[in-house]
Design a protein around this motif. Structure first.
Motif, PDB file in Angstrom:
ATOM      1  N   UNK A 161       0.478  -1.181  -0.044  1.00 17.31           N
ATOM      2  CA  UNK A 161      -0.180  -0.043   0.029  1.00 17.31           C
ATOM      3  C   UNK A 161       0.804   1.473   0.060  1.00 17.31           C
ATOM      4  N   UNK A 162       2.188   1.245   0.856  1.00 16.83           N
ATOM      5  CA  UNK A 162       2.721   2.217   0.884  1.00 16.83           C
ATOM      6  C   UNK A 162       3.687   2.763  -0.576  1.00 16.83           C
ATOM      7  N   UNK A 163       4.005   1.635  -0.942  1.00 13.15           N
ATOM      8  CA  UNK A 163       4.674   1.616  -2.203  1.00 13.15           C
ATOM      9  C   UNK A 163       3.810   2.346  -3.367  1.00 13.15           C
ATOM     10  N   UNK A 164       2.464   2.224  -3.260  1.00 12.54           N
ATOM     11  CA  UNK A 164       1.564   2.532  -4.496  1.00 12.54           C
ATOM     12  C   UNK A 164       1.302   4.220  -4.156  1.00 12.54           C
ATOM     13  N   UNK A 165       1.295   4.368  -2.762  1.00 14.53           N
ATOM     14  CA  UNK A 165       1.208   5.820  -2.072  1.00 14.53           C
ATOM     15  C   UNK A 165       2.279   6.544  -2.725  1.00 14.53           C
ATOM     16  N   UNK A 177      -2.323   5.822 -11.270  1.00 18.66           N
ATOM     17  CA  UNK A 177      -1.048   4.955 -11.054  1.00 18.66           C
ATOM     18  C   UNK A 177      -1.544   3.532 -11.014  1.00 18.66           C
ATOM     19  N   UNK A 178      -2.566   3.188 -10.057  1.00 19.56           N
ATOM     20  CA  UNK A 178      -3.024   1.841  -9.881  1.00 19.56           C
ATOM     21  C   UNK A 178      -3.540   1.208 -11.163  1.00 19.56           C
ATOM     22  N   UNK A 179      -4.292   1.943 -11.903  1.00 20.59           N
ATOM     23  CA  UNK A 179      -4.812   1.374 -13.174  1.00 20.59           C
ATOM     24  C   UNK A 179      -3.700   1.083 -14.223  1.00 20.59           C
ATOM     25  N   UNK A 180      -2.756   2.030 -14.212  1.00 17.19           N
ATOM     26  CA  UNK A 180      -1.603   2.072 -15.201  1.00 17.19           C
ATOM     27  C   UNK A 180      -0.892   0.830 -15.045  1.00 17.19           C
ATOM     28  N   UNK A 181      -0.660   0.190 -13.554  1.00 14.72           N
ATOM     29  CA  UNK A 181       0.110  -0.962 -13.239  1.00 14.72           C
ATOM     30  C   UNK A 181      -0.848  -2.338 -13.501  1.00 14.72           C
ATOM     31  N   UNK A 182      -2.109  -1.875 -14.162  1.00 17.92           N
ATOM     32  CA  UNK A 182      -2.779  -3.044 -13.905  1.00 17.92           C
ATOM     33  C   UNK A 182      -3.694  -3.682 -12.939  1.00 17.92           C
ATOM     34  N   UNK A 183      -3.413  -2.973 -11.841  1.00 12.24           N
ATOM     35  CA  UNK A 183      -4.000  -3.121 -10.538  1.00 12.24           C
ATOM     36  C   UNK A 183      -3.571  -4.756 -10.405  1.00 12.24           C
TER      37      UNK A 183
END
Length: 280
Positions: free
Chosen positions: A45-49, A80-86
């Protein structure tokens, strides 16, 4: 277009750049809470934040300043989350692997929509803005997630809470979901004894207990004795636990809570079958 915040306050079209940045900063603890609930892990979670903040600095246009700052911040995160493909990580073992297997079965985007709506208390229209979807689609995703997660797992729940009315309310909510209640503990000592007497599948824990002992300490004692058990902490001051300075809970409910928040957190925690130990 100006939107309103999750708590009902409208964005000020006349706010300065400094005001906007300050409000972004104020909402970072809640983004981190959402990100870890979304991933089931403090580290992930912190990585994505952190990636979101880096992207906002490198590409300022990723943030729509016409929006309320909290909506804009979460919208940038979702870009960001969507671009990583979640992604669903299929590696690992034990509880982590079990959690990822559960995640792979969910309808795409449903978990995000439900967490935004229930835990972070965004209205359906704001969820749609954050996720870049029509409002009707966001509403449908929330409904699907409620069905899929609530039907996934049932188990035994232990409650650590010193206020009788709150403890009774939590018991009622959890029991109505089909879970069994192992009991209620009011102190650290009672919690450890209760947990050892009957191992729970989920722990709901207040932070401050009747004898001024710590719910955090009680949970850590239980995790040491019982091993990996999902934990949901309940507190009136979540920002005090979301500092990034020490391990933090993956699931955190703010008092006063709603029945929907408890239902979601309980389902999510048991769904993930994992926990993050919160050190005192």
């Amino acid at each position: 277009m100006t939107t309103s915040t999750a708590n009902g306050n409208g964005a000020d079209q006349g706010q300065t750049s400094g005001d906007f940045v300050a409000q972004i900063a104020q909402n970072l603890p809640f983004l981190r809470r959402y990100a870890r609930a979304l991933t089931g892990s403090q580290t992930s979670g912190d990585t994505y934040a952190a990636a979101t903040l880096e992207a906002m600095l490198e590409t300022p246009d990723i943030v729509d300043r016409s929006m309320d700052p909290k909506v804009a911040l979460f919208g940038a995160f979702h870009a960001i989350w969507s671009s990583s493909g979640a992604p669903v990580d299929k590696g690992g073992s034990g509880a982590f692997a079990k959690a990822q297997a559960h995640l792979a079965k969910l309808t795409r985007n449903t978990r995000e929509a439900l967490l935004l709506h229930t835990v972070e208390e965004f209205r359906t229209g704001q969820v749609a803005q954050i996720m870049g979807l029509p409002e009707a689609e966001a509403e449908e995703l929330i409904a699907i997630a409620q069905r899929e997660i609530a039907d996934s797992i049932l188990g035994k729940v232990m409650i650590i809470e010193d206020e009788a009315i709150i403890a009774m309310d939590l018991q009622s909510i959890v029991a109505s979901m089909g879970h069994a209640i192992t009991g209620v503990a009011r102190t650290r000592t009672e919690a450890v004894e209760l947990g050892k007497a009957e191992r729970p599948d989920l722990i709901l824990a207040d932070i401050q207990l009747a004898d001024n002992s710590s719910g955090i300490d009680a949970v850590n004692d239980l995790l040491e004795a019982l091993g990996d058990v999902p934990v949901i902490f309940i507190t009136a001051f979540p920002e005090r636990l979301l500092t990034g300075e020490k391990p933090e809970p993956a699931f955190l409910i703010t008092k006063p809570y709603s029945e929907e928040q408890v239902r979601l957190a309980a389902s999510q925690a048991m769904f993930f079958s994992s926990t993050e130990t919160l050190l005192a």
